[in-house]
Design a protein around this motif. Structure first.
Motif, PDB file in Angstrom:
ATOM      1  N   GLN A   1     -21.709 -13.127 -32.976  1.00  0.00           N
ATOM      2  CA  GLN A   1     -23.084 -13.043 -32.489  1.00  0.00           C
ATOM      3  C   GLN A   1     -23.155 -12.365 -31.125  1.00  0.00           C
ATOM      4  O   GLN A   1     -24.076 -11.588 -30.852  1.00  0.00           O
TER       5      GLN A   1
ATOM      6  N   ASN B   1     -28.460 -13.223 -39.803  1.00  0.00           N
ATOM      7  CA  ASN B   1     -28.783 -14.286 -38.851  1.00  0.00           C
ATOM      8  C   ASN B   1     -29.968 -15.119 -39.326  1.00  0.00           C
ATOM      9  O   ASN B   1     -29.980 -16.349 -39.186  1.00  0.00           O
TER      10      ASN B   1
ATOM     11  N   HIS C   1     -28.714 -17.231 -42.323  1.00  0.00           N
ATOM     12  CA  HIS C   1     -27.762 -18.240 -41.855  1.00  0.00           C
ATOM     13  C   HIS C   1     -28.487 -19.356 -41.109  1.00  0.00           C
ATOM     14  O   HIS C   1     -28.195 -20.552 -41.315  1.00  0.00           O
ATOM     15  N   ASN C   2     -29.429 -19.018 -40.224  1.00  0.00           N
ATOM     16  CA  ASN C   2     -30.194 -20.041 -39.506  1.00  0.00           C
ATOM     17  C   ASN C   2     -30.946 -20.942 -40.468  1.00  0.00           C
ATOM     18  O   ASN C   2     -30.993 -22.169 -40.309  1.00  0.00           O
TER      19      ASN C   2
ATOM     20  N   VAL D   1     -28.499 -23.260 -42.166  1.00  0.00           N
ATOM     21  CA  VAL D   1     -27.935 -24.267 -41.260  1.00  0.00           C
ATOM     22  C   VAL D   1     -28.939 -25.378 -40.986  1.00  0.00           C
ATOM     23  O   VAL D   1     -28.598 -26.567 -40.984  1.00  0.00           O
ATOM     24  N   TYR D   2     -30.197 -25.049 -40.778  1.00  0.00           N
ATOM     25  CA  TYR D   2     -31.185 -26.046 -40.364  1.00  0.00           C
ATOM     26  C   TYR D   2     -31.935 -26.671 -41.542  1.00  0.00           C
ATOM     27  O   TYR D   2     -32.719 -27.601 -41.342  1.00  0.00           O
TER      28      TYR D   2
ATOM     29  N   ARG E   1     -31.720 -23.825 -27.192  1.00  0.00           N
ATOM     30  CA  ARG E   1     -31.644 -24.711 -28.357  1.00  0.00           C
ATOM     31  C   ARG E   1     -32.695 -25.801 -28.201  1.00  0.00           C
ATOM     32  O   ARG E   1     -32.944 -26.313 -27.101  1.00  0.00           O
TER      33      ARG E   1
ATOM     34  N   SER F   1     -31.721 -31.251 -31.392  1.00  0.00           N
ATOM     35  CA  SER F   1     -31.200 -30.639 -32.612  1.00  0.00           C
ATOM     36  C   SER F   1     -29.796 -31.151 -32.889  1.00  0.00           C
ATOM     37  O   SER F   1     -28.944 -31.199 -32.012  1.00  0.00           O
TER      38      SER F   1
ATOM     39  N   GLU G   1     -27.804 -29.865 -35.325  1.00  0.00           N
ATOM     40  CA  GLU G   1     -26.953 -28.812 -35.888  1.00  0.00           C
ATOM     41  C   GLU G   1     -26.221 -28.075 -34.770  1.00  0.00           C
ATOM     42  O   GLU G   1     -26.742 -27.908 -33.664  1.00  0.00           O
TER      43      GLU G   1
ATOM     44  N   GLY H   1     -24.722 -24.872 -32.970  1.00  0.00           N
ATOM     45  CA  GLY H   1     -25.172 -23.484 -32.843  1.00  0.00           C
ATOM     46  C   GLY H   1     -25.092 -23.035 -31.401  1.00  0.00           C
ATOM     47  O   GLY H   1     -24.885 -23.830 -30.482  1.00  0.00           O
TER      48      GLY H   1
ATOM     49  N   GLY I   1     -28.984 -16.847 -32.638  1.00  0.00           N
ATOM     50  CA  GLY I   1     -29.409 -16.260 -33.906  1.00  0.00           C
ATOM     51  C   GLY I   1     -30.738 -15.557 -33.831  1.00  0.00           C
ATOM     52  O   GLY I   1     -30.858 -14.352 -34.105  1.00  0.00           O
ATOM     53  N   LEU I   2     -31.795 -16.273 -33.445  1.00  0.00           N
ATOM     54  CA  LEU I   2     -33.125 -15.672 -33.375  1.00  0.00           C
ATOM     55  C   LEU I   2     -33.244 -14.684 -32.210  1.00  0.00           C
ATOM     56  O   LEU I   2     -34.032 -13.741 -32.274  1.00  0.00           O
TER      57      LEU I   2
END
Length: 471
Positions: free
Chosen positions: A290, A355, A358-359, A362-363, A406, A410, A412, A414, A418-419
């Motif tokens: 990333q 991305n 994948h996000n 993951v969430y 983040r 959360s 998860e 990370g 990503g975003l």
């Protein structure tokens, strides 16, 4: 090559060439003037001789006066020749018998011509004269010639003086030109001194207010290039800072896990630690990927734009995420009612879609649903990624696009990149990104990307893709 020398050469060499051409033209013109002046004297001498010709007892007598030849005397010591001929019978009367004739024919006007006599170039004038022999008329030809030394001497004197004056003027002009060029280039010299005084880290734009108008575009181009270098250097600094900040903790964790594993004697405990080590390695690898994607998405990097089939690209990326989806039991779907063509950088667009998917995976909780769609929005290419996960609160949506942010609470793992990567790539391609609520579920997130410009149908026409990899 020095600009000053180049300018002086282009200014002075043509000037000298014109001076040489002017000198040649001046010499020829001076020679013409010399001929005109000396021809009058030559004609006067011939007329003086013709006036002293008489007929005595049937014989033509030419009493050549001393003044007729004396008027031709000059400091150049030119040689003088003459001849009188009877045109009736062609008989020689007096003078130089072998003096070249004017040729056939007769004319009442004086005739001037150049020829060679006694291995010398001479100028000759020939006039016709008529004398009375009783009731009859006798036609005579009077020729007077002289060598050309005096003419050439006068020509050289006139042309030489003129050339000397012109050369003095050219030398004066050359001095003024050299001074003007030096003064004209002095702003460039000051600019050179200013640039030399700068440090290696000084990339501020160069001021164009004091440089000549013609040089300003060059300075603007240099400033634009400097700005690109500044952005490139800033991107490298940001990458190093981000990498050092974000990789420090994962690498410390990996080191601690390795040290802990080395202390274990029980195989089961060691396998558990190695399993966590494997997960940490995967997370660190994705974090590094990333960071590299974020660096590539910087605007100052060169673009490699090409025509792409967005449908095939999104389908390919979605299929590659199948393993992650199956691991969480998520229904991963792909829908595309038509093939859509876009322009962009394939590597970055692929990373952008990866991305997003994948996000979402993951969430989204286990047993959830993620759908990737490609189509059109107001005749423009569009892509949607929709999940039924927890979604993002409206107040948090602008902040999740920032680097390393983040959402509080959360669970998860990370990096918060990503975003942010998706936003950077969207900005680079002019893509409009919008975060919203999923339309067909109580919760969830809907990410919409709309490309700039209208699109036309692909050559393959409309197709239908509605794959659910985990039905």
């Amino acid at each position: 090559m020095r600009l000053r020398s180049h300018l002086l050469r282009w200014l002075l060499i043509p000037t000298l060439a014109l001076w040489l051409l002017g000198s040649v033209i001046g010499y020829l013109h001076s020679l013409e003037l010399a001929h005109e002046a000396y021809d009058r004297t030559l004609l006067g001498s011939a007329m003086a001789i013709s006036e002293q010709i008489t007929v005595v007892d049937g014989d033509v007598v030419a009493d050549v006066p001393f003044t007729a030849l004396e008027m031709l005397r000059t400091d150049a010591q030119d040689r003088i020749f003459y001849r009188v001929t009877d045109l009736g019978d062609g008989g020689y009367i007096t003078g130089y018998e072998d003096l070249p004739s004017v040729g056939s024919g007769s004319s009442e006007e004086p005739r001037f011509y150049d020829t060679i006599y006694k291995d010398q170039a001479i100028r000759v004038v020939a006039i016709e004269s008529t004398v009375l022999d009783g009731d009859a008329q006798r036609h005579l030809l009077v020729q007077v010639a002289e060598t050309l030394d005096a003419r050439h001497q006068l020509t050289r004197s006139i042309a030489g003086d003129a050339a000397l004056v012109q050369l003095i003027l050219i030398a004066t002009a050359a001095s003024m030109i050299a001074l003007g060029v030096a003064r004209g280039l002095s702003p460039l010299t000051r600019l050179q001194d200013e640039v030399l005084k700068r440090t290696a880290h000084d990339l501020t734009p160069i001021e164009t207010g004091t440089v000549p108008f013609e040089v300003a575009p060059l300075i603007h181009a240099i400033n634009a290039h400097t700005e690109r270098q500044r952005q490139f250097g800033a991107a490298q600094v940001r990458f190093v800072a981000n990498a050092s900040h974000q990789l420090k903790t994962p690498l410390t964790v990996l080191r601690a896990q390795v040290d802990h594993a080395l202390l274990q004697t029980d195989l089961a405990s060691m396998r558990a630690i190695v399993s966590h080590l494997h997960e940490s390695t995967d997370e660190t690898g994705r974090l590094l990927a990333q960071l590299l994607s974020l660096a590539r998405s910087e605007a100052q990097y060169a673009r490699e734009v090409q025509d792409l089939d967005l449908t095939d690209l999104a389908h390919e990326v979605t299929f590659e995420m199948l393993t992650l989806a199956r691991g969480k039991g998520i229904d991963l779907g792909f829908e595309a009612p038509c093939a859509v063509q876009v322009q962009g950088e394939r590597v970055l667009l692929r990373e952008m879609i990866a991305n997003l998917v994948h996000n979402a995976l993951v969430y989204t909780p286990e047993g959830g649903r993620v759908t990737v769609s490609v189509g059109r929005q107001d005749e423009r290419a569009a892509l949607w990624v929709v999940d039924n996960g927890p979604g993002i609160a409206v107040a948090e949506r602008p902040r999740v696009l920032e680097r390393f942010y983040r959402i509080a609470g959360s669970r998860e793992h990370g990096s918060g990149l990503g975003l942010a990567i998706v936003r950077e790539i969207c900005d680079r391609h002019g893509i409009v990104m919008e975060l919203g609520d999923a339309l067909d579920s109580v919760s969830g997130l809907r990410v919409q990307l709309v490309w700039p410009g209208e699109v036309s149908d692909n050559e393959r026409g409309y197709i239908s893709k509605a794959n659910h990899f985990n039905a």
